[in-house]
Write a protein that holds these residues in place. Structure first.
Motif, PDB file in Angstrom:
ATOM      1  N   ASN A 143      58.634  37.214  86.537  1.00 18.57           N
ATOM      2  CA  ASN A 143      57.599  36.190  86.652  1.00 18.57           C
ATOM      3  C   ASN A 143      58.027  34.914  85.925  1.00 18.57           C
ATOM      4  O   ASN A 143      58.166  34.914  84.698  1.00 18.57           O
ATOM      5  CB  ASN A 143      56.292  36.721  86.055  1.00 18.57           C
ATOM      6  CG  ASN A 143      55.152  35.728  86.175  1.00 18.57           C
ATOM      7  OD1 ASN A 143      55.266  34.701  86.835  1.00 18.57           O
ATOM      8  ND2 ASN A 143      54.047  36.035  85.520  1.00 18.57           N
ATOM      9  N   TRP A 146      56.308  33.630  82.753  1.00 20.26           N
ATOM     10  CA  TRP A 146      56.467  34.379  81.500  1.00 20.26           C
ATOM     11  C   TRP A 146      57.848  34.208  80.891  1.00 20.26           C
ATOM     12  O   TRP A 146      58.078  34.677  79.783  1.00 20.26           O
ATOM     13  CB  TRP A 146      56.216  35.878  81.742  1.00 20.26           C
ATOM     14  CG  TRP A 146      54.830  36.223  82.184  1.00 20.26           C
ATOM     15  CD1 TRP A 146      53.724  35.424  82.119  1.00 20.26           C
ATOM     16  CD2 TRP A 146      54.400  37.462  82.768  1.00 20.26           C
ATOM     17  NE1 TRP A 146      52.630  36.076  82.624  1.00 20.26           N
ATOM     18  CE2 TRP A 146      53.008  37.333  83.027  1.00 20.26           C
ATOM     19  CE3 TRP A 146      55.044  38.654  83.087  1.00 20.26           C
ATOM     20  CZ2 TRP A 146      52.259  38.372  83.599  1.00 20.26           C
ATOM     21  CZ3 TRP A 146      54.304  39.683  83.653  1.00 20.26           C
ATOM     22  CH2 TRP A 146      52.925  39.537  83.902  1.00 20.26           C
ATOM     23  N   HIS A 147      58.778  33.573  81.614  1.00 17.53           N
ATOM     24  CA  HIS A 147      60.161  33.465  81.150  1.00 17.53           C
ATOM     25  C   HIS A 147      60.642  32.030  81.367  1.00 17.53           C
ATOM     26  O   HIS A 147      60.815  31.595  82.515  1.00 17.53           O
ATOM     27  CB  HIS A 147      61.064  34.446  81.911  1.00 17.53           C
ATOM     28  CG  HIS A 147      60.562  35.865  81.901  1.00 17.53           C
ATOM     29  ND1 HIS A 147      60.719  36.694  80.812  1.00 17.53           N
ATOM     30  CD2 HIS A 147      59.887  36.581  82.829  1.00 17.53           C
ATOM     31  CE1 HIS A 147      60.173  37.874  81.085  1.00 17.53           C
ATOM     32  NE2 HIS A 147      59.665  37.832  82.303  1.00 17.53           N
ATOM     33  N   ASP A 184      59.239  42.207  86.586  1.00 21.31           N
ATOM     34  CA  ASP A 184      57.790  42.093  86.391  1.00 21.31           C
ATOM     35  C   ASP A 184      57.007  42.472  87.634  1.00 21.31           C
ATOM     36  O   ASP A 184      55.821  42.764  87.558  1.00 21.31           O
ATOM     37  CB  ASP A 184      57.414  40.664  85.985  1.00 21.31           C
ATOM     38  CG  ASP A 184      58.054  40.234  84.683  1.00 21.31           C
ATOM     39  OD1 ASP A 184      58.045  41.046  83.737  1.00 21.31           O
ATOM     40  OD2 ASP A 184      58.576  39.105  84.612  1.00 21.31           O
ATOM     41  N   ARG A 222      52.696  45.173  83.754  1.00 21.85           N
ATOM     42  CA  ARG A 222      53.478  44.455  82.754  1.00 21.85           C
ATOM     43  C   ARG A 222      52.581  43.852  81.678  1.00 21.85           C
ATOM     44  O   ARG A 222      52.938  43.846  80.486  1.00 21.85           O
ATOM     45  CB  ARG A 222      54.319  43.377  83.427  1.00 21.85           C
ATOM     46  CG  ARG A 222      55.442  43.928  84.280  1.00 21.85           C
ATOM     47  CD  ARG A 222      56.534  44.581  83.425  1.00 21.85           C
ATOM     48  NE  ARG A 222      57.164  43.588  82.565  1.00 21.85           N
ATOM     49  CZ  ARG A 222      57.170  43.604  81.229  1.00 21.85           C
ATOM     50  NH1 ARG A 222      56.608  44.608  80.585  1.00 21.85           N
ATOM     51  NH2 ARG A 222      57.752  42.648  80.547  1.00 21.85           N
ATOM     52  N   ARG A 223      51.443  43.328  82.068  1.00 22.00           N
ATOM     53  CA  ARG A 223      50.520  42.753  81.079  1.00 22.00           C
ATOM     54  C   ARG A 223      50.004  43.824  80.119  1.00 22.00           C
ATOM     55  O   ARG A 223      49.615  43.502  78.997  1.00 22.00           O
ATOM     56  CB  ARG A 223      49.353  42.060  81.784  1.00 22.00           C
ATOM     57  CG  ARG A 223      49.755  40.761  82.469  1.00 22.00           C
ATOM     58  CD  ARG A 223      48.579  40.022  83.047  1.00 22.00           C
ATOM     59  NE  ARG A 223      47.646  39.567  82.031  1.00 22.00           N
ATOM     60  CZ  ARG A 223      46.547  38.861  82.294  1.00 22.00           C
ATOM     61  NH1 ARG A 223      46.246  38.540  83.538  1.00 22.00           N
ATOM     62  NH2 ARG A 223      45.744  38.485  81.332  1.00 22.00           N
TER      63      ARG A 223
END
Length: 331
Positions: A143, A146-147, A184, A222-223
């Protein structure tokens, strides 16, 4: 005295398959699965009318667990039931999820069983078309929201029309013998879930009906801190050839447009977090351009897209399927 490590016991695997009116593809998938070392094969028949129920009833294999739904619950509804049955009616260590047209290549289950699974809660397979080309719709990603590195690479490639290359896994990541990579998002074609992961993640939301249920499910995993790996040596094939237009997939029948874009907005909200609302105008401009691929049906496409956007932004998931069929002219 030299101590020798005890050999690992291979994990038990239950397969979970959802089908609707694709008996020809289901036959191949079930035959393939029953030739693999799986403890159970759970099949949810979404009210098929093509002889699927009769064919399944003719099979004599104690590993089969068949559930027939009285109505078509869509992929999301079917996967929710299939995963629940695999969780509650088998003692399998891992549950492998797939569509009726997605199936393991010979040896895929053995390759999975040989893996060191201690670092992972879920594993996504490498999915190919039957001709050996990578199946784009099943390509996992990291994602970008997020990165930072992925985000910057995506921005750099967007003017070239190659934004996906910034965050999706590349072709080189599919090479046999490559490392298991953290991702992700991965699809429901060849997703292996540990029993503990399924208990923690819960079941897919059946109200999504079709499209994006796997994306939303794995992003939410993932969250919750669950670890998803991509294993290039665990190979699946997806016997699908989606029609591509100038700006992406062309959906037929047109009722599918509603679910694709409504669910995409819901998934983008999870993926983008605080970037969601600035992203919405960009998405809408991109999606509206797709009307050009629908020719004489462009007006219906726009109407279904507008309805999808309204419900997606409101996170509304209770619009009856019969209404979607009627509005799209598909009833």
């Amino acid at each position: 005295m030299i101590e020798h490590p005890m050999p690992q016991t291979p994990p038990t695997i239950a397969a979970a398959v959802v089908t609707h009116d694709r008996l020809d593809k289901l036959r191949t998938t079930i035959e393939r699965l029953l030739a693999e070392p799986v403890s159970h094969v759970v099949v949810v028949d979404n009210a098929s009318s093509d002889g699927t129920a009769e064919w399944l009833a003719s099979l004599d294999d104690p590993r089969l667990l068949v559930h027939r739904s009285d109505s078509n619950l869509g992929g999301a509804g079917g996967f929710s039931i299939a995963m629940q049955i695999a969780r509650d009616r088998t003692d399998a260590d891992w549950i492998a999820v797939m569509d009726d047209d997605g199936r393991p290549r010979p040896g895929a289950m053995q390759a999975f069983s040989r893996m060191d699974l201690s670092a992972w809660d879920a594993i996504g397979a490498a999915v190919f078309h039957p001709d050996g080309t990578i199946c784009e719709m099943n390509r996992p990603y990291r994602n970008p929201f997020w990165h930072l590195g992925r985000f910057l690479r995506t921005l750099a490639r967007m003017p070239l029309g190659k934004g996906r290359e910034g965050f999706h896994l590349g072709d080189a990541d599919y090479r046999d013998g490559g490392p298991v990579l953290a991702v992700d998002m991965t699809s429901f074609v060849g997703l292996f879930l540990s029993r503990d992961a399924l208990m923690r993640a819960g079941l897919p939301d059946p109200r999504l009906f079709i499209y994006g249920d796997d994306q939303l499910y794995t992003l939410q995993m993932r969250r919750k801190g669950l670890r998803i790996g991509f294993a290039p040596e665990v190979r699946f094939e997806h016997d699908t050839m989606a029609l591509q237009g100038k700006t992406g997939v062309v959906l037929r029948p047109l009722w599918k447009v509603f679910y694709m874009y409504r669910n995409a907005l819901i998934a983008y909200r999870v993926a983008a977090g605080p970037w969601f609302w600035p992203l919405v105008p960009v998405l809408l401009r991109k999606w509206r351009r797709k009307a050009a691929d629908y020719g004489d049906d462009a007006a219906t496409f726009r109407a279904m897209l507008d309805l999808a956007v309204r419900d997606g932004l409101a996170r509304r998931l209770d619009r009856p399927h019969a209404e979607i069929l009627r509005r799209s002219g598909s009833d």
